[in-house]
Motif scaffolding. Structure first.
Motif, short mmCIF file in Angstrom:
data_model
loop_
_atom_site.label_atom_id
_atom_site.label_comp_id
_atom_site.label_asym_id
_atom_site.label_seq_id
_atom_site.Cartn_x
_atom_site.Cartn_y
_atom_site.Cartn_z
N VAL A 133 -23.47 -89.90 74.05
CA VAL A 133 -23.93 -90.96 73.15
C VAL A 133 -24.86 -91.85 73.98
O VAL A 133 -24.49 -92.29 75.06
N GLU A 134 -26.06 -92.10 73.50
CA GLU A 134 -27.07 -92.79 74.29
C GLU A 134 -26.63 -94.21 74.66
O GLU A 134 -26.02 -94.92 73.85
N PRO A 135 -26.95 -94.65 75.88
CA PRO A 135 -26.56 -95.98 76.36
C PRO A 135 -27.04 -97.12 75.46
O PRO A 135 -26.39 -98.17 75.38
N ARG A 136 -28.16 -96.91 74.77
CA ARG A 136 -28.71 -98.00 73.95
C ARG A 136 -27.79 -98.40 72.80
O ARG A 136 -28.01 -99.42 72.15
N ASN A 137 -26.78 -97.58 72.52
CA ASN A 137 -25.86 -97.89 71.43
C ASN A 137 -24.74 -98.85 71.83
O ASN A 137 -23.90 -99.19 71.00
N PHE A 138 -24.74 -99.27 73.09
CA PHE A 138 -23.67 -100.16 73.57
C PHE A 138 -24.26 -101.41 74.20
O PHE A 138 -25.19 -101.33 75.00
N ALA A 139 -23.70 -102.55 73.85
CA ALA A 139 -24.11 -103.83 74.45
C ALA A 139 -23.29 -104.04 75.71
O ALA A 139 -22.42 -104.91 75.79
N ALA A 140 -23.56 -103.21 76.70
CA ALA A 140 -22.77 -103.26 77.94
C ALA A 140 -23.64 -102.79 79.10
O ALA A 140 -24.66 -102.10 78.91
N TYR A 141 -23.22 -103.15 80.30
CA TYR A 141 -23.95 -102.78 81.50
C TYR A 141 -22.97 -102.39 82.60
O TYR A 141 -21.77 -102.70 82.53
N GLY A 142 -23.50 -101.71 83.61
CA GLY A 142 -22.71 -101.41 84.79
C GLY A 142 -21.46 -100.60 84.50
O GLY A 142 -21.47 -99.65 83.71
N ALA A 143 -20.36 -101.02 85.12
CA ALA A 143 -19.10 -100.28 85.00
C ALA A 143 -18.60 -100.24 83.56
O ALA A 143 -18.05 -99.23 83.10
N GLU A 144 -18.82 -101.34 82.82
CA GLU A 144 -18.37 -101.37 81.43
C GLU A 144 -19.14 -100.36 80.60
O GLU A 144 -18.55 -99.65 79.75
N LEU A 145 -20.46 -100.24 80.84
CA LEU A 145 -21.27 -99.27 80.11
C LEU A 145 -20.82 -97.85 80.45
O LEU A 145 -20.68 -97.00 79.56
N GLN A 146 -20.56 -97.58 81.72
CA GLN A 146 -20.14 -96.25 82.11
C GLN A 146 -18.81 -95.87 81.45
O GLN A 146 -18.62 -94.73 81.01
N GLN A 147 -17.92 -96.86 81.36
CA GLN A 147 -16.64 -96.60 80.71
C GLN A 147 -16.84 -96.25 79.23
O GLN A 147 -16.20 -95.33 78.70
N LYS A 148 -17.77 -96.95 78.56
CA LYS A 148 -18.07 -96.67 77.16
C LYS A 148 -18.67 -95.27 77.01
O LYS A 148 -18.30 -94.51 76.10
N LEU A 149 -19.60 -94.92 77.90
CA LEU A 149 -20.24 -93.62 77.82
C LEU A 149 -19.23 -92.50 78.00
O LEU A 149 -19.28 -91.47 77.30
N ASP A 150 -18.30 -92.69 78.92
CA ASP A 150 -17.27 -91.67 79.14
C ASP A 150 -16.34 -91.57 77.92
O ASP A 150 -15.97 -90.47 77.49
N GLU A 151 -15.95 -92.71 77.38
CA GLU A 151 -15.02 -92.73 76.26
C GLU A 151 -15.62 -92.09 75.01
O GLU A 151 -14.95 -91.32 74.30
N TYR A 152 -16.89 -92.40 74.71
CA TYR A 152 -17.51 -91.98 73.46
C TYR A 152 -18.20 -90.61 73.55
O TYR A 152 -18.67 -90.09 72.54
N HIS A 153 -18.25 -90.03 74.74
CA HIS A 153 -18.92 -88.74 74.92
C HIS A 153 -18.36 -87.70 73.94
O HIS A 153 -17.15 -87.55 73.80
N GLY A 154 -19.28 -87.00 73.24
CA GLY A 154 -18.86 -85.94 72.33
C GLY A 154 -18.51 -86.38 70.94
O GLY A 154 -18.08 -85.56 70.12
N SER A 155 -18.67 -87.68 70.62
CA SER A 155 -18.20 -88.19 69.33
C SER A 155 -19.32 -88.67 68.41
O SER A 155 -19.06 -89.30 67.39
N ALA A 156 -20.56 -88.36 68.72
CA ALA A 156 -21.69 -88.93 67.97
C ALA A 156 -21.88 -88.27 66.61
O ALA A 156 -21.79 -87.05 66.46
N PHE A 157 -22.16 -89.10 65.62
CA PHE A 157 -22.48 -88.65 64.26
C PHE A 157 -23.67 -89.47 63.80
O PHE A 157 -23.61 -90.70 63.75
N GLN A 158 -24.76 -88.79 63.47
CA GLN A 158 -26.04 -89.48 63.26
C GLN A 158 -26.62 -89.18 61.88
O GLN A 158 -26.55 -88.05 61.40
N MET A 159 -27.21 -90.19 61.24
CA MET A 159 -27.93 -90.04 59.98
C MET A 159 -29.31 -90.67 60.13
O MET A 159 -29.41 -91.84 60.50
N THR A 160 -30.33 -89.90 59.87
CA THR A 160 -31.70 -90.41 59.95
C THR A 160 -32.42 -90.19 58.63
O THR A 160 -32.11 -89.27 57.88
#
Length: 384
Positions: free
Chosen positions: A214-241
């Motif tokens: 899930v792209e980093p731009r989807n989270f209002a976080a930086y550094g270690a907090e952002l990395q934790q979000k990226l790890d947690e949300y990996h593989g769960s993306a659902f997108q509508m365009t």
């Protein structure tokens, strides 16, 4: 009838799809896709029903040997007839015109590498350079424009608005092929049985269930907090365009630039086009309904965007040589034939009078096949 040509084009390009289309997106001559929906897609389909949103399998051209292109599906057959001469590295400067008849009789071109100037003569001229380059050729050649509409009514579909979600059950490494993956298209559902007071026409949704990051731009976080979000949300993306229909407007146009030329000294186009409230309201509506359906499906909305990218982003530009019965209000007739010159045809997206909500490729191909068979008949009868 055009549906016959769609079926023939689908056969050539080996279009895969399911027989699940509503009237606004009819079924076709498909390589059947009977693959099961993933769990996340099933949840989306169920959540979409109360909104009267049909959900269909994506349709895609399989082609041959991994490529769906004129290069491998059309040109080889033409070459085998012995009647096709292809000239590589030719940049057409303008169409030539017979001084006695006023009809196009070939083209003037420059070799891209040597810069040698050459001409070729023709009984019939068929333009299929893409909407903008075809229009540039006509304007630079000063032909086919008795209506004054060559270059007018430029359209390009709305791209950019959309919603990115997360499927909670797929987080923290729990994504599986059964739960995630696959795609769908939601055909236009607005302004069909009911009428919106906010905009005309409608839009489609491209829907994708993704396994990956899930792209980093989807989270209002930086550094270690952002990395934790990226790890947690990996593989769960659902997108509508969104892919939205743009209305044809006279003021949206291209014209020849009076100063700028390209690398071969050929005047370029000046593009002047913008979206209006109809497009902005359509995009806003699409994002709102995407969020409602996502929440009904139990997905978390991570980010949303209702602002369309600038015109030109979708590269689905059409409309600058519009088709019609009246030579005063259109450039081409129903056969994609110039009203002004019976031996001049335009077989790309320039003939469109609306951008539609669909990808325009299959319609361009179908219209081109139809026009080509009409042209062959007229030539055989010595009418052209």
């Amino acid at each position: 009838a055009l549906p016959i040509y769609y079926s023939r084009v689908e056969e050539i390009f080996q279009v895969a799809g399911a027989l699940d289309g509503p009237p606004q997106m009819p079924n076709g001559n498909f390589v059947l896709d009977n693959s099961p929906w993933s769990g996340s897609m099933e949840r989306f389909i169920a959540a979409a029903k109360p909104f009267d949103m049909p959900v269909c399998k994506q349709r895609r051209a399989l082609g041959r040997d991994g490529l769906a292109s004129s290069v491998n599906l059309l040109l080889p057959d033409a070459e085998r007839t012995g009647k096709l001469t292809s000239i590589s590295n030719a940049v057409v400067r303008q169409l030539t015109v017979d001084s006695h008849t006023g009809q196009p009789n070939g083209c003037h071109f420059v070799d891209r590498l040597s810069r040698r100037e050459m001409e070729v003569k023709a009984r019939v001229v068929v333009l299929a350079a893409g909407t903008l380059e075809t229009t540039r050729l006509l304007l630079n050649s000063k032909v086919g424009n008795s209506s004054g509409l060559v270059g007018r009514y430029l359209m390009d579909q709305i791209y950019g608005p959309g919603v990115i979600c997360s499927v909670p059950e797929a987080r923290n490494g729990r994504a599986s092929e059964k739960l995630m993956g696959g795609g769908a298209i939601v055909p236009r559902f607005r302004n069909i049985t009911t009428r919106s007071d906010k905009f005309l026409r409608g839009y489609a949704l491209n829907v994708t269930s993704r396994t990956g990051a899930v792209e980093p731009r989807n989270f209002a976080a930086y550094g270690a907090e952002l990395q934790q979000k990226l790890d947690e949300y990996h593989g769960s993306a659902f997108q509508m365009t969104v892919m939205g229909e743009v209305l044809g407007r006279y003021e949206n146009h291209v014209r020849i630039d009076k100063i700028v030329v390209d690398a071969w000294g050929i005047p370029v186009l000046h593009v002047e086009t913008k979206y209006t409230d109809n497009e902005f309201n359509m995009a806003k509506d699409a994002v709102e309904v995407c969020c409602e359906v996502a929440e009904a499906a139990g997905f978390e909305v991570l980010s949303k965007n209702a602002a369309p990218n600038p015109p030109g982003y979708s590269i689905h530009e059409v409309g600058t040589c519009r088709m019609g019965d009246d030579p005063k209000t259109s450039v081409l007739n129903k056969w994609c034939q110039s009203h002004d010159h019976k031996n001049l045809f335009v077989v790309d997206g320039a003939s469109f009078v609306s951008s539609g909500w669909q990808n325009p490729t299959m319609t361009i191909l179908s219209l081109s096949m139809r026009a080509s068979e009409y042209l062959a008949g007229e030539m055989n009868r010595q009418i052209i």
